[in-house]
Write a protein that holds these residues in place. Structure first.
Motif, PDB file in Angstrom:
ATOM      1  N   TYR A   1      93.831 114.006 -24.822  1.00 19.63           N
ATOM      2  CA  TYR A   1      95.160 114.569 -25.058  1.00 19.63           C
ATOM      3  C   TYR A   1      95.129 116.085 -24.903  1.00 19.63           C
ATOM      4  O   TYR A   1      95.959 116.676 -24.195  1.00 19.63           O
TER       5      TYR A   1
ATOM      6  N   PRO B   1     104.702 115.467 -30.424  1.00 23.23           N
ATOM      7  CA  PRO B   1     103.411 114.891 -30.799  1.00 23.23           C
ATOM      8  C   PRO B   1     103.442 113.807 -31.868  1.00 23.23           C
ATOM      9  O   PRO B   1     102.476 113.063 -32.011  1.00 23.23           O
TER      10      PRO B   1
ATOM     11  N   ASN C   1     103.510 112.136 -27.110  1.00 22.39           N
ATOM     12  CA  ASN C   1     102.456 111.291 -27.673  1.00 22.39           C
ATOM     13  C   ASN C   1     103.015 109.890 -27.870  1.00 22.39           C
ATOM     14  O   ASN C   1     104.056 109.717 -28.501  1.00 22.39           O
TER      15      ASN C   1
ATOM     16  N   PHE D   1      99.453 108.992 -24.174  1.00 22.79           N
ATOM     17  CA  PHE D   1     100.400 110.099 -24.036  1.00 22.79           C
ATOM     18  C   PHE D   1     101.006 110.023 -22.647  1.00 22.79           C
ATOM     19  O   PHE D   1     100.496 109.313 -21.770  1.00 22.79           O
TER      20      PHE D   1
END
Length: 273
Positions: A140, A32, A85, A16
């Motif tokens: 994350y 994401p 992401n 990420f």
């Protein structure tokens, strides 16, 4: 057109990335599900062949949403932060609950997916999920928590705007896909979505043929440390129907992308006020 090959690499880069914005901006654009990358060791636990995996990525990747967020950020006088992401949601889905609270576990699509969008086997049920959660999900979640905490410390508030897309036709995995599928769906949370933020998004996307609220997808992402506890953290999910800006499934972006980015920039500007 055949599906693109899945992006499988033996030594992936960061899973990420936090892209800094203006110090005084409270807004984080969260992206994401835009990536197709699957590390080679994770790929080994997926039972699909490369062609089938490519088709699955076509259906489940929110293609071009990182570009939409980047173009929107570039249009804003006060640049928002972006949390992106860099791995596919087929590695882990960072927006799922990692435990029994997650209703998508019922269709094999909790934090670690075991079924595909068409409810076929993606991973066998005996694949160890905890190592994937430890390696990818937990870092994350921690980094996103710190990003929100940093905005709170710097500006006294934080606004998380989730950038997603969804297919024109319902996929079999969707638990609540029988409702309206407007060009733009705005996902809300009763605690974290202020009326003014929702109204600003409705106004910004009004020119795309209509917006809806919480159909076919509901809710908005907030890190668990703040969820339901800190009203200074606002959140909104922006779900863009894919036929408004790209070929489906998994096709190239079209002329609608830049207009959507401009509308998203209007949302960010309103949220930053």
């Amino acid at each position: 057109m055949p599906a693109p090959e899945p992006d499988v690499s033996p030594a992936p880069g960061p899973s990420f990335e936090l892209l800094p914005g203006a110090a005084e901006s409270p807004v984080i654009l969260h992206v994401p599900h835009s990536a197709r990358a699957v590390p080679a060791d994770v790929r080994a636990g997926i039972v699909l062949d490369d062609a089938a995996l490519g088709r699955e990525l076509d259906h489940l990747t929110d293609a071009h949403t990182a570009r939409i967020a980047a173009e929107a950020a570039a249009l804003c006088a006060l640049t928002p932060w972006r949390f992106v992401n860099r791995l596919s949601r087929l590695v882990v889905d960072p927006e799922r609950f990692p435990d029994e609270r997650e209703e998508m576990r019922a269709v094999g699509m909790g934090a670690v997916y075991t079924r595909t969008a068409h409810r076929e086997v993606l991973r066998t049920d005996d694949v160890a999920q905890q190592p994937l959660l430890d390696r990818y999900f937990t870092p994350y979640a921690r980094a996103m928590t710190l990003a929100v905490a940093d905005r709170l410390a710097a500006t006294g508030r934080a606004v998380v705007v989730d950038v997603h897309s969804y297919p024109t036709a319902r996929l079999p995995y969707e638990l609540h896909g029988d409702g309206p599928r407007p060009p733009v769906c705005l996902g809300t949370d009763a605690f974290h979505t202020p009326a003014a933020l929702l109204d600003a998004a409705r106004d910004a996307f009004a020119g795309f043929g209509g917006t809806g609220v919480d159909s076919p997808f509901a809710g908005a992402y907030v890190p668990l440390d703040f969820y339901g506890a800190d009203v200074r953290v606002a959140a909104l999910m922006v779900e863009i129907r894919r036929d408004t800006y790209m070929g489906e499934p998994g096709g190239p972006a079209g002329p609608g992308l830049s207009a959507l980015a401009a509308a998203l920039a209007d949302v960010v500007t309103a949220a930053a006020r």
